[in-house]
Design an enzyme around this catalytic site. Sequence first.
Site, mmCIF file in Angstrom:
data_model
loop_
_atom_site.group_PDB
_atom_site.id
_atom_site.type_symbol
_atom_site.label_atom_id
_atom_site.label_comp_id
_atom_site.label_asym_id
_atom_site.label_seq_id
_atom_site.Cartn_x
_atom_site.Cartn_y
_atom_site.Cartn_z
ATOM 1 N N LEU A 4 -45.538 -8.789 21.001
ATOM 2 C CA LEU A 4 -45.365 -7.649 21.904
ATOM 3 C C LEU A 4 -46.703 -7.096 22.398
ATOM 4 O O LEU A 4 -47.562 -6.708 21.610
ATOM 5 C CB LEU A 4 -44.567 -6.551 21.203
ATOM 6 C CG LEU A 4 -44.303 -5.293 22.055
ATOM 7 C CD1 LEU A 4 -43.583 -5.627 23.352
ATOM 8 C CD2 LEU A 4 -43.500 -4.274 21.253
ATOM 9 N N HIS A 5 -46.837 -7.042 23.731
ATOM 10 C CA HIS A 5 -48.052 -6.507 24.352
ATOM 11 C C HIS A 5 -47.765 -6.113 25.791
ATOM 12 O O HIS A 5 -46.868 -6.651 26.439
ATOM 13 C CB HIS A 5 -49.189 -7.538 24.319
ATOM 14 C CG HIS A 5 -48.915 -8.765 25.139
ATOM 15 N ND1 HIS A 5 -48.045 -9.765 24.730
ATOM 16 C CD2 HIS A 5 -49.397 -9.166 26.349
ATOM 17 C CE1 HIS A 5 -48.003 -10.719 25.645
ATOM 18 N NE2 HIS A 5 -48.808 -10.386 26.639
ATOM 19 N N LEU A 6 -48.543 -5.153 26.266
ATOM 20 C CA LEU A 6 -48.570 -4.785 27.672
ATOM 21 C C LEU A 6 -49.974 -5.041 28.194
ATOM 22 O O LEU A 6 -50.943 -5.106 27.432
ATOM 23 C CB LEU A 6 -48.213 -3.303 27.870
ATOM 24 C CG LEU A 6 -46.740 -2.903 27.795
ATOM 25 C CD1 LEU A 6 -46.261 -2.911 26.348
ATOM 26 C CD2 LEU A 6 -46.514 -1.513 28.397
#
Length: 385
Positions: free
Chosen positions: A217-219
């Site tokens: 999970l990353h932005l």
Amino acid sequence: MAAPQDSNETSYLFLPNSKDWEEQGIPDFVYGQKELVLEGIQWPRAAPSLLDTAPRSRFDSALCSAWRQRMDLGLFRYRLGELQTQTLPGAVGFVAQLNVERGVQRRRPQNIRSVKQAFDPEQFNFNKVRPGEVLFRLLREPDLPGAVQQEDILVMINVSPLEWGHVLLVPEPRRGLPQRLLPGALRAGVEAVLLSSHPGFRVGFNSLGGLASVNHLHLHGYYLAHRLPVEGAPSEPLDPGGRLHLLRALPAPGFLFYTSGPGPDLEALISRVCRATNYLTDHEIAHNLFVTRGAPPGKTSPSSALTGVRVILWARKSSFGVKEGEVFSVALCELAGHLPVKTCQDFGSLTEAAALALIQDCLLPSAQAEEVQAALVALVAQDEQ
């Protein structure tokens, strides 16, 4: 974009000797309500270069100074210089940039087969980055209205940057979360946009199948000193309460969510967006999301004032594996109108029509798009019950 200097930034800089990095630890960037900038952030009427002389927020100063130091320390795959940039002639206003190095040197994407694929600790993930790649830990004080417990968000460099200040926002990497949007991650992304006094600091999310290259999970967050079409594109409401709007304008139709600032309104937006992305993920529909300062929904124009934050969500065809030979890959920034182009030849010959054809080839067929729209409207209607 010039990196501002400030005497308070030193805690975000690493010691020159890499042997000391492990012991130095990760500094905290703690922020509160007063640092979320809601008003007065606009594009200069003259040249965008005037942004380089404008006052920077504490967040911008910390991020830019630490990011530049990591560049000087050689922690990126390539040294990012000034990128050749052009606005393509035409009605859309595409901003095209030549970034040859990223096209050649970025990490090869993982083997993704499903939008719902589980996290695999054997694959590359953000627990495996070098200590110097992490800039700071983003922590919110509990004084924000409607505040809930917020997990730690690590802000780290993207070693293959799209543009100046390109970072990744990674929530509690040791939890091994797959690339599926969660409320805490989206909240951190929206608040990062509000922490910046630069109108061109944007945040985005690519799902699996939507060109996310790492299933952890990353932005993404980065600076781009240019207006983009989605900031002021007109929209029409899809529900009586005006909670969900449709952007019909080019480059691609998308679902628009809007907030004027932190508090219950922002928390409601986060809930609505994550219910929408959960629906898409559960139905194996790839998607991209873009967070930017922008105009409120309705009849706006490209020059409309940036009075709040727009969150735009696109459902799209799944794309698994590497597509060789394309002028650009279609993900969060391309759907918003920012086109990082891989070769000099393509950069010189790219037209608006060619860009639109490439983008529209990635969109859902009309029947499926209508089905998704009906489902998201039904989800929003649950707010009224």
